[in-house]
Design a protein around this motif. Sequence first.
Motif, PDB file in Angstrom:
ATOM      1  N   VAL A  54      -5.590   7.277   8.992  1.00 61.67           N
ATOM      2  CA  VAL A  54      -4.917   6.252   9.906  1.00 61.67           C
ATOM      3  C   VAL A  54      -4.466   6.884  11.303  1.00 61.67           C
ATOM      4  O   VAL A  54      -4.133   6.094  12.205  1.00 61.67           O
ATOM      5  CB  VAL A  54      -3.804   5.643   9.097  1.00 61.67           C
ATOM      6  N   ALA A  76      -8.524   4.095   4.641  1.00 58.39           N
ATOM      7  CA  ALA A  76      -7.223   3.223   4.324  1.00 58.39           C
ATOM      8  C   ALA A  76      -7.698   1.833   4.315  1.00 58.39           C
ATOM      9  O   ALA A  76      -8.829   1.618   4.791  1.00 58.39           O
ATOM     10  CB  ALA A  76      -6.447   3.547   5.604  1.00 58.39           C
ATOM     11  N   VAL A  77      -6.565   1.004   3.851  1.00 57.06           N
ATOM     12  CA  VAL A  77      -6.963  -0.459   4.395  1.00 57.06           C
ATOM     13  C   VAL A  77      -6.457  -1.020   5.595  1.00 57.06           C
ATOM     14  O   VAL A  77      -7.202  -1.802   6.037  1.00 57.06           O
ATOM     15  CB  VAL A  77      -6.085  -1.314   3.089  1.00 57.06           C
ATOM     16  N   GLY A  78      -5.450  -0.478   6.205  1.00 63.64           N
ATOM     17  CA  GLY A  78      -5.228  -0.693   7.365  1.00 63.64           C
ATOM     18  C   GLY A  78      -5.921  -0.300   8.471  1.00 63.64           C
ATOM     19  O   GLY A  78      -6.423   0.902   8.523  1.00 63.64           O
ATOM     20  N   LEU A 101      -6.602   0.540  -3.588  1.00 62.94           N
ATOM     21  CA  LEU A 101      -5.123   1.133  -3.419  1.00 62.94           C
ATOM     22  C   LEU A 101      -3.945   0.187  -3.848  1.00 62.94           C
ATOM     23  O   LEU A 101      -2.833   0.479  -3.709  1.00 62.94           O
ATOM     24  CB  LEU A 101      -4.910   1.835  -2.027  1.00 62.94           C
ATOM     25  N   ARG A 239       3.286  -1.514   7.978  1.00 64.15           N
ATOM     26  CA  ARG A 239       3.152  -0.537   9.047  1.00 64.15           C
ATOM     27  C   ARG A 239       4.572  -0.500   9.775  1.00 64.15           C
ATOM     28  O   ARG A 239       5.301  -1.601   9.579  1.00 64.15           O
ATOM     29  CB  ARG A 239       2.177  -1.182  10.037  1.00 64.15           C
ATOM     30  N   HIS A 287       5.193   7.717   4.018  1.00 65.55           N
ATOM     31  CA  HIS A 287       3.925   6.887   4.168  1.00 65.55           C
ATOM     32  C   HIS A 287       3.311   7.243   2.764  1.00 65.55           C
ATOM     33  O   HIS A 287       2.100   7.854   3.165  1.00 65.55           O
ATOM     34  CB  HIS A 287       3.292   6.896   5.445  1.00 65.55           C
ATOM     35  N   SER A 290      -0.159   4.819  -1.008  1.00 66.00           N
ATOM     36  CA  SER A 290      -1.509   4.843  -1.726  1.00 66.00           C
ATOM     37  C   SER A 290      -1.606   6.284  -2.355  1.00 66.00           C
ATOM     38  O   SER A 290      -2.668   6.325  -3.004  1.00 66.00           O
ATOM     39  CB  SER A 290      -2.663   4.280  -0.870  1.00 66.00           C
ATOM     40  N   ARG A 296      -6.008   7.667  -4.227  1.00 61.29           N
ATOM     41  CA  ARG A 296      -6.531   8.617  -3.200  1.00 61.29           C
ATOM     42  C   ARG A 296      -8.085   8.761  -3.291  1.00 61.29           C
ATOM     43  O   ARG A 296      -9.016   8.907  -2.489  1.00 61.29           O
ATOM     44  CB  ARG A 296      -5.753   9.522  -2.710  1.00 61.29           C
ATOM     45  N   MET A 299     -10.196   5.989  -2.868  1.00 59.52           N
ATOM     46  CA  MET A 299     -10.318   5.576  -1.626  1.00 59.52           C
ATOM     47  C   MET A 299     -11.372   6.609  -0.916  1.00 59.52           C
ATOM     48  O   MET A 299     -12.197   6.092   0.101  1.00 59.52           O
ATOM     49  CB  MET A 299      -8.921   5.785  -0.865  1.00 59.52           C
TER      50      MET A 299
HETATM   51  C1  DGY Z   1      -3.289   2.332   4.302  1.00 54.59           C
HETATM   52  O1  DGY Z   1      -4.347   2.156   3.205  1.00 54.59           O
HETATM   53  O2  DGY Z   1      -3.422   1.504   4.951  1.00 54.59           O
HETATM   54  C2  DGY Z   1      -2.300   2.985   3.778  1.00 54.59           C
HETATM   55  O3  DGY Z   1      -1.500   2.895   4.838  1.00 54.59           O
HETATM   56  C3  DGY Z   1      -2.886   4.485   4.040  1.00 54.59           C
HETATM   57  O4  DGY Z   1      -2.769   5.223   3.053  1.00 54.59           O
END
Ligand code: DGY
Length: 330
Positions: A54, A76-78, A101, A239, A287, A290, A296, A299
């Motif tokens: 990220v 990451a998802v974001g 996550l 975020r 932060h 997850s 992790r 992911m």
């Molecule tokens: C996400 O997955 O976006 C988290 O913020 C990073 O672990």
Amino acid sequence: MHRPRVYVTREIFPDALDLIEKEAELEVWPEDVPPTPEQLREALSGVDGALINVMDRVDAVLLDAAPNLRVISQVAVGLDNVDVALATQRGIPVGYTPGVLAKATADLAFALLLATARRVVESDKWVREGNWEIAHHPMFWLGSEVNGSTLGILGLGGIGLEVAKRALGFDMKVIYHSRTRKPEVEAELGLKYTTTNKVLAQADFLSIHVPLTPETHHLIGEKELKKMKPTSILVNLSRGPVVDTDALCKALTKGWIAGAGLDVFDPEPVPKDHPVLGLDNVVVLPHIGSASNRSRREMCLLAARNLLAGLRGERLEECANPEVYQALGI
Ligand code: DGY
């Protein structure tokens, strides 16, 4: 046989690296500190695939410097650090890691919510500092009761949904606002869909789970914080820039809201002298939404599989820009 070249911009779980190494020549950024934009450009200049984090910004300058790039895979998802539209224009699929996550992040949302409501961190510090001299007092360390209260969720994606499920175990009433209304979830879990303003006004706890986009930048500012109950607690694991931090500090100091549990900041890392760190009614985390071993690892493995699929010219397991497949003819 030609083996594609891959760059991984941070250390990840070894079994994910093993997976990649079976099919590609692999290089990993060796430091914990992220590469600078210049270092990232250099690292990606000749590679076919990149597995990124990220903190790595993917923009036109980077893509220009990486002409061979055929797939970007984010752990990451974001995806607010990636110009996904530009990647699509250039025919590059972007992988990401939703789903795996969601439960761990929702667990942590609840940890933050409970810790802030019941003053867990503040009282822990007080005991360690040697202040506990009166064994018990009926009026000491009073906090907000979580069970039976109203939880407002902004953003009912995978994580928001898992937060809602946990809230039901605490007998909470759950109201939400989301880009897309989810009638089937409302029917199944008894959630109530309403406007953002009503969520703000009615929630005892507000949990934010929207992606960061130009539309959600400073979604919560002074105006919104003033709509909340003075007894309410805000929890942010999305975020940092979704909440206007200056406005939040003002709200917490002036008593517009009672507390905040924050896993994300604007900027990150939060500066050591930031006023938010001086407030007792705030619980701060670095932060780690997850950051469970299981999530992790999953992911990293999913990101590795996305990367390899892209290198093989196949569809990714989780692709943020599936419209790119048309141009790629897959
Ligand atoms: C996400 O997955 O976006 C988290 O913020 C990073 O672990």
